[in-house]
Design a protein around this motif. Structure first.
Motif, PDB file in Angstrom:
ATOM      1  N   VAL A 193       0.839  -1.199   0.000  1.00  0.00           N
ATOM      2  CA  VAL A 193       0.000   0.000   0.000  1.00  0.00           C
ATOM      3  C   VAL A 193       0.881   1.258   0.000  1.00  0.00           C
ATOM      4  O   VAL A 193       0.634   2.192  -0.754  1.00  0.00           O
ATOM      5  CB  VAL A 193      -0.977   0.010   1.202  1.00  0.00           C
ATOM      6  N   ILE A 194       1.935   1.254   0.834  1.00  0.00           N
ATOM      7  CA  ILE A 194       2.846   2.408   0.874  1.00  0.00           C
ATOM      8  C   ILE A 194       3.502   2.605  -0.496  1.00  0.00           C
ATOM      9  O   ILE A 194       3.666   3.726  -0.961  1.00  0.00           O
ATOM     10  CB  ILE A 194       3.933   2.242   1.958  1.00  0.00           C
ATOM     11  N   ALA A 195       3.846   1.495  -1.143  1.00  0.00           N
ATOM     12  CA  ALA A 195       4.492   1.570  -2.457  1.00  0.00           C
ATOM     13  C   ALA A 195       3.505   1.950  -3.564  1.00  0.00           C
ATOM     14  O   ALA A 195       3.901   2.158  -4.706  1.00  0.00           O
ATOM     15  CB  ALA A 195       5.168   0.240  -2.782  1.00  0.00           C
ATOM     16  N   GLY A 196       2.215   2.016  -3.214  1.00  0.00           N
ATOM     17  CA  GLY A 196       1.219   2.481  -4.171  1.00  0.00           C
ATOM     18  C   GLY A 196       0.613   1.408  -5.053  1.00  0.00           C
ATOM     19  O   GLY A 196      -0.012   1.714  -6.049  1.00  0.00           O
ATOM     20  N   ARG A 212       8.455   7.268   3.682  1.00  0.00           N
ATOM     21  CA  ARG A 212       7.748   7.903   2.562  1.00  0.00           C
ATOM     22  C   ARG A 212       6.534   8.689   3.061  1.00  0.00           C
ATOM     23  O   ARG A 212       5.900   8.321   4.042  1.00  0.00           O
ATOM     24  CB  ARG A 212       7.260   6.852   1.556  1.00  0.00           C
ATOM     25  N   THR A 213       6.196   9.747   2.329  1.00  0.00           N
ATOM     26  CA  THR A 213       5.010  10.532   2.699  1.00  0.00           C
ATOM     27  C   THR A 213       3.726   9.713   2.521  1.00  0.00           C
ATOM     28  O   THR A 213       2.742   9.974   3.201  1.00  0.00           O
ATOM     29  CB  THR A 213       4.913  11.833   1.865  1.00  0.00           C
ATOM     30  N   SER A 214       3.762   8.702   1.651  1.00  0.00           N
ATOM     31  CA  SER A 214       2.567   7.865   1.472  1.00  0.00           C
ATOM     32  C   SER A 214       2.232   7.092   2.755  1.00  0.00           C
ATOM     33  O   SER A 214       1.066   6.757   2.993  1.00  0.00           O
ATOM     34  CB  SER A 214       2.729   6.908   0.288  1.00  0.00           C
ATOM     35  N   GLU A 263       0.324   9.653   4.813  1.00  0.00           N
ATOM     36  CA  GLU A 263      -1.017   9.809   4.240  1.00  0.00           C
ATOM     37  C   GLU A 263      -1.907   8.622   4.613  1.00  0.00           C
ATOM     38  O   GLU A 263      -3.076   8.794   4.945  1.00  0.00           O
ATOM     39  CB  GLU A 263      -0.927   9.956   2.721  1.00  0.00           C
ATOM     40  N   LEU A 264      -1.338   7.421   4.572  1.00  0.00           N
ATOM     41  CA  LEU A 264      -2.082   6.217   4.946  1.00  0.00           C
ATOM     42  C   LEU A 264      -2.512   6.297   6.410  1.00  0.00           C
ATOM     43  O   LEU A 264      -3.667   6.022   6.741  1.00  0.00           O
ATOM     44  CB  LEU A 264      -1.229   4.964   4.707  1.00  0.00           C
ATOM     45  N   ASN A 265      -1.581   6.699   7.280  1.00  0.00           N
ATOM     46  CA  ASN A 265      -1.897   6.813   8.713  1.00  0.00           C
ATOM     47  C   ASN A 265      -3.027   7.793   8.953  1.00  0.00           C
ATOM     48  O   ASN A 265      -3.939   7.520   9.733  1.00  0.00           O
ATOM     49  CB  ASN A 265      -0.649   7.236   9.501  1.00  0.00           C
ATOM     50  N   ASP A 266      -2.982   8.947   8.272  1.00  0.00           N
ATOM     51  CA  ASP A 266      -4.039   9.949   8.424  1.00  0.00           C
ATOM     52  C   ASP A 266      -5.380   9.395   7.947  1.00  0.00           C
ATOM     53  O   ASP A 266      -6.411   9.577   8.599  1.00  0.00           O
ATOM     54  CB  ASP A 266      -3.701  11.219   7.624  1.00  0.00           C
ATOM     55  N   HIS A 267      -5.366   8.707   6.819  1.00  0.00           N
ATOM     56  CA  HIS A 267      -6.577   8.105   6.252  1.00  0.00           C
ATOM     57  C   HIS A 267      -7.184   7.085   7.232  1.00  0.00           C
ATOM     58  O   HIS A 267      -8.394   7.090   7.483  1.00  0.00           O
ATOM     59  CB  HIS A 267      -6.229   7.439   4.917  1.00  0.00           C
ATOM     60  N   LEU A 268      -6.348   6.232   7.810  1.00  0.00           N
ATOM     61  CA  LEU A 268      -6.824   5.183   8.711  1.00  0.00           C
ATOM     62  C   LEU A 268      -7.321   5.752  10.041  1.00  0.00           C
ATOM     63  O   LEU A 268      -8.251   5.215  10.635  1.00  0.00           O
ATOM     64  CB  LEU A 268      -5.722   4.149   8.947  1.00  0.00           C
ATOM     65  N   ARG A 285       5.516   8.823  14.008  1.00  0.00           N
ATOM     66  CA  ARG A 285       4.279   9.113  13.282  1.00  0.00           C
ATOM     67  C   ARG A 285       3.018   8.718  14.045  1.00  0.00           C
ATOM     68  O   ARG A 285       1.916   8.838  13.524  1.00  0.00           O
ATOM     69  CB  ARG A 285       4.296   8.376  11.938  1.00  0.00           C
ATOM     70  N   THR A 286       3.171   8.200  15.252  1.00  0.00           N
ATOM     71  CA  THR A 286       1.996   7.794  16.033  1.00  0.00           C
ATOM     72  C   THR A 286       1.896   8.663  17.279  1.00  0.00           C
ATOM     73  O   THR A 286       2.825   9.393  17.611  1.00  0.00           O
ATOM     74  CB  THR A 286       2.071   6.297  16.425  1.00  0.00           C
ATOM     75  N   SER A 287       0.763   8.571  17.969  1.00  0.00           N
ATOM     76  CA  SER A 287       0.550   9.460  19.110  1.00  0.00           C
ATOM     77  C   SER A 287       1.164   8.950  20.399  1.00  0.00           C
ATOM     78  O   SER A 287       1.131   9.627  21.414  1.00  0.00           O
ATOM     79  CB  SER A 287      -0.943   9.736  19.290  1.00  0.00           C
TER      80      SER A 287
END
Length: 176
Positions: A63-66, A101-103, A106-111, A137-139
Motif C-alpha cells: 500500500v505504501i508503495a502504491g 515515505r510521505t505515502s 497519508e495512509l496513517n491519516d486516512h486510517l 508518526r503515532t501518538s
C-alpha cells in the motif's frame, strides 16, 4: 487511551511473544467496542498474518508503495466484533526507506479517520531503526520488556532514542 489513537508497540529484543501480546491487546480493544486496526509494520520479520491465519501476499508495504488500495488488503477478523488486521505484505529490500515515505503518513491519516484504535507492531529496536520511524508518526509508544531478558539500561537507551525521534513513550509493559 485518552485521546491517543495510534500506538506503536516496540520491544528491545526480537521476540514472538511481543507480536502475540499485541494481537491480544487488539482483541481486547475490539471486545471493548473500539473499532480496532492492528497493523503489522514489522517489515523485516512479520508475525501477525501467522497469528490470525491470513495470507501475507500484499499488505502495508504494498500500500505504501502504491500498488493495491488499502481496502483490498485490509482483513476483517470475523471472530471478533470490530477487529481488522493489515498484514505486512511483500518484504521490501529497505523497510526504513519505505516507512519514511510521505505515502505512509497519508495512509496513517486516512486510517485514523476510520478506526478508534490503531496498533502498530514494529520490528524490535535492535533489528533496525524502523521502530523510530513508525513511533515518530503515532501518538504514543508502548515499550514491551521481557521478564528476565530485557535489561533496564537497554530500555533507558531505547526510551531516550524514541524521545529524540519525536515520539512520546506513554508506558511500558513487562511480559513473562
Amino acid at each position: 487511551t485518552s485521546g491517543r489513537k495510534a500506538l506503536t508497540i516496540v520491544s528491545y529484543n526480537p521476540s514472538d511473544e511481543v507480536s502475540l501480546f499485541i494481537a491480544n491487546l487488539a482483541v481486547v480493544f475490539s471486545q471493548l467496542g473500539e473499532r480496532t486496526l492492528l497493523i503489522d509494520a514489522n517489515l523485516r520479520y512479520p508475525h501477525q498474518h501467522e497469528i490470525f491465519n491470513l495470507k501475507n501476499k500484499q499488505g502495508l508495504s504494498d500500500v505504501i508503495a502504491g500498488r493495491p488500495n488499502i481496502s483490498e488488503v485490509l482483513a476483517r477478523i470475523d471472530s471478533f466484533i470490530d477487529l481488522s488486521v493489515l498484514p505486512a505484505g511483500t518484504l521490501p529490500p529497505n523497510p526504513l526507506e519505505l516507512l519514511n515515505r510521505t505515502s505512509f503518513d497519508e495512509l496513517n491519516d486516512h486510517l485514523a479517520n476510520q478506526f478508534d484504535i490503531i496498533l502498530y507492531d514494529s520490528v524490535a529496536f535492535t533489528s533496525g531503526s524502523d521502530a523510530l520511524a513508525i513511533a515518530a508518526r503515532t501518538s504514543g509508544v508502548l515499550i514491551v520488556a521481557q521478564k528476565n531478558d530485557t535489561r533496564l539500561n537497554d530500555i533507558n537507551t531505547m526510551n531516550e532514542q524514541l524521545k529524540c525521534s519525536g515520539a512520546e513513550v506513554i508506558g511500558s509493559i513487562l511480559i513473562d
